[in-house]
Design an enzyme around this catalytic site. Structure first.
Site, short mmCIF file in Angstrom:
data_model
loop_
_atom_site.label_atom_id
_atom_site.label_comp_id
_atom_site.label_asym_id
_atom_site.label_seq_id
_atom_site.Cartn_x
_atom_site.Cartn_y
_atom_site.Cartn_z
N GLU A 69 0.86 -1.20 0.00
CA GLU A 69 0.00 0.00 0.00
C GLU A 69 0.90 1.25 0.00
O GLU A 69 1.93 1.26 0.66
CB GLU A 69 -0.84 -0.02 1.29
CG GLU A 69 -1.70 1.19 1.54
CD GLU A 69 -2.26 1.22 2.98
OE1 GLU A 69 -1.56 0.76 3.92
OE2 GLU A 69 -3.38 1.71 3.15
N ASN A 97 -7.12 5.93 -1.79
CA ASN A 97 -6.00 5.02 -1.52
C ASN A 97 -6.19 3.86 -2.50
O ASN A 97 -7.13 3.08 -2.37
CB ASN A 97 -6.09 4.57 -0.05
CG ASN A 97 -4.86 3.81 0.39
OD1 ASN A 97 -4.15 3.23 -0.41
ND2 ASN A 97 -4.64 3.80 1.70
N LYS A 143 -9.54 1.74 -1.99
CA LYS A 143 -9.77 1.18 -0.64
C LYS A 143 -11.18 1.49 -0.14
O LYS A 143 -11.63 2.63 -0.22
CB LYS A 143 -8.71 1.77 0.30
CG LYS A 143 -8.63 1.14 1.68
CD LYS A 143 -7.40 1.71 2.39
CE LYS A 143 -7.17 1.12 3.77
NZ LYS A 143 -5.93 1.63 4.39
N GLU A 168 -5.93 8.74 7.91
CA GLU A 168 -6.37 8.26 6.59
C GLU A 168 -7.76 8.79 6.24
O GLU A 168 -8.07 9.03 5.08
CB GLU A 168 -6.40 6.74 6.55
CG GLU A 168 -5.09 6.10 6.21
CD GLU A 168 -5.26 4.66 5.80
OE1 GLU A 168 -5.81 4.40 4.73
OE2 GLU A 168 -4.84 3.78 6.58
N CYS A 219 -4.85 -3.08 2.91
CA CYS A 219 -4.55 -2.97 4.35
C CYS A 219 -5.74 -3.25 5.25
O CYS A 219 -6.10 -4.39 5.48
CB CYS A 219 -3.91 -1.62 4.64
SG CYS A 219 -3.13 -1.66 6.27
N ASN A 252 0.28 -1.08 5.38
CA ASN A 252 1.16 -0.34 6.29
C ASN A 252 0.51 -0.45 7.66
O ASN A 252 -0.53 0.17 7.88
CB ASN A 252 1.22 1.15 5.94
CG ASN A 252 2.05 1.49 4.72
OD1 ASN A 252 3.19 1.91 4.82
ND2 ASN A 252 1.46 1.31 3.55
N1 CDT Z 1 -3.03 1.38 6.42
C1 CDT Z 1 -3.92 0.79 7.24
O1 CDT Z 1 -5.07 0.58 6.87
N2 CDT Z 1 -3.49 0.49 8.47
C2 CDT Z 1 -4.34 -0.01 9.51
C3 CDT Z 1 -3.77 0.40 10.83
C4 CDT Z 1 -4.72 0.25 11.93
S1 CDT Z 1 -5.89 1.48 12.06
C5 CDT Z 1 -5.08 2.79 12.75
C6 CDT Z 1 -4.45 -1.53 9.50
O2 CDT Z 1 -5.59 -2.02 9.59
O3 CDT Z 1 -3.44 -2.23 9.46
#
Ligand code: CDT
Length: 307
Positions: free
Chosen positions: A47, A107, A124, A143, A169, A194
């Site tokens: 991502e 995204n 996304k 985000e 993600c 990420n």
């Molecule tokens: N990039 C992304 O979606 N990361 C989220 C982090 C947790 S929510 C703050 C994930 O689900 O891995």
């Protein structure tokens, strides 16, 4: 009979704020070349693979963040990756921040065929984190400020000799993501992520990040009889430590390859798409065993409604 896709999960180590797009594209091309040497048909990148994970900073005027977004794909800076794909005959999947001509911010992840042509775009659906500045956090996860959620939902595309789906993600934590694609016969789901190790709203989850990452992708694969390729941007980026543990999961739910570092690292596996039929045609024979007539709440309501 077997239908094999040799897929590479091209994990990235950190991309710092001052790393140029050009230098990142060089890293991607190098991983694509490693994939070609390993016999890969397709290499999957994380991502937001072209920049640092910029939602960790808040800006009052979002247009001052425009430089993190791509307005065209390919662009002069990313063209070398598309050229390398065509030269090597290796497709790829790439995540990036998209700014559309009419000002929408997504995204996004694209699937590119072996001839360098874009075959699919996914935006996304599940946008985590927060919309507003939260100054008490050690870092932001804004985000929901930087990206709008896709209304297009989850697609499955005929490519690479199979049915390929994409998610990004946080999507991987939601069973609906896999099931919508499962209902379209998906055989391989590509997912970049990420994931900061420190989960600010509930730090007790920090030590479980790796467990939860594997848990959701293994169960999503098994319950839908599909391959899942999860690819991290890991390591310490601008002081924030993020999960590596990129993995390739079989339709049985077993992990067949997993990254050992939190750096640029290619893992790969020969994935037989016909393996999916063993699960789709038996325990998870949807047409025979599912009960959609009693699942109405899943699409009729968003949150919990107590009796
Ligand atoms: N990039 C992304 O979606 N990361 C989220 C982090 C947790 S929510 C703050 C994930 O689900 O891995």
């Amino acid at each position: 009979m077997s239908r094999i896709i040799t897929v590479g999960a091209a994990q990235l180590g950190p991309i710092q704020k001052d790393h140029s797009r050009e230098s990142v594209v060089q890293r991607l091309v190098s991983l694509l070349r490693q994939g070609a040497s390993a016999g890969c048909d397709l290499v999957v990148f994380p991502e937001l693979a072209l920049t640092t994970f910029f939602p960790r900073w808040f800006v009052d005027d979002i247009t001052t963040a425009d430089h993190w977004y791509e307005r065209q794909m390919p662009s002069p800076v990313t063209q070398p990756l598309f050229d390398a794909a065509r030269e090597l005959g290796v497709g790829f999947c790439l995540g990036y921040a998209e700014l559309t001509d009419d000002g929408h911010r997504f995204n996004t992840q694209i699937l590119v065929e072996k001839d360098g042509s874009v075959v699919a775009k996914y935006r996304k659906v599940h946008i985590p984190g927060h919309e507003h500045h939260e100054p008490d956090r050690p870092f932001q996860h804004a985000e929901r400020y930087y990206f709008e959620p896709s209304m297009e939902g989850f697609g499955v595309w005929k490519a690479f000799g199979g049915r390929i789906g994409m998610m990004i993600c946080n999507d991987r934590r939601w069973p609906e993501t896999y099931r919508v694609m499962g209902l379209k016969g998906v055989e391989m789901i590509l997912c970049g992520y990420n994931t900061p190790i420190h989960y600010v709203p509930d730090p007790s989850q920090d030590i479980l990040q790796g467990f939860h990452n594997a848990l959701v992708m293994q169960s999503g694969a098994y319950q839908n009889g599909t391959w899942v390729v999860g690819v991290a941007k890991g390591g310490v980026e601008e002081g924030v430590d993020s999960l590596g543990q990129s993995m390739i999961v079989a339709p049985s739910g077993q992990i067949v390859a997993q990254a050992l570092t939190t750096d640029d690292e290619l893992i790969f596996a020969k994935c037989d798409l016909d393996w999916c039929a063993r699960y789709k045609g038996t325990l998870f024979d949807f047409d025979r065993y599912r009960r959609p007539e009693v699942y109405g709440n899943i699409t009729a309501q968003r949150g919990v409604i107590l009796d």
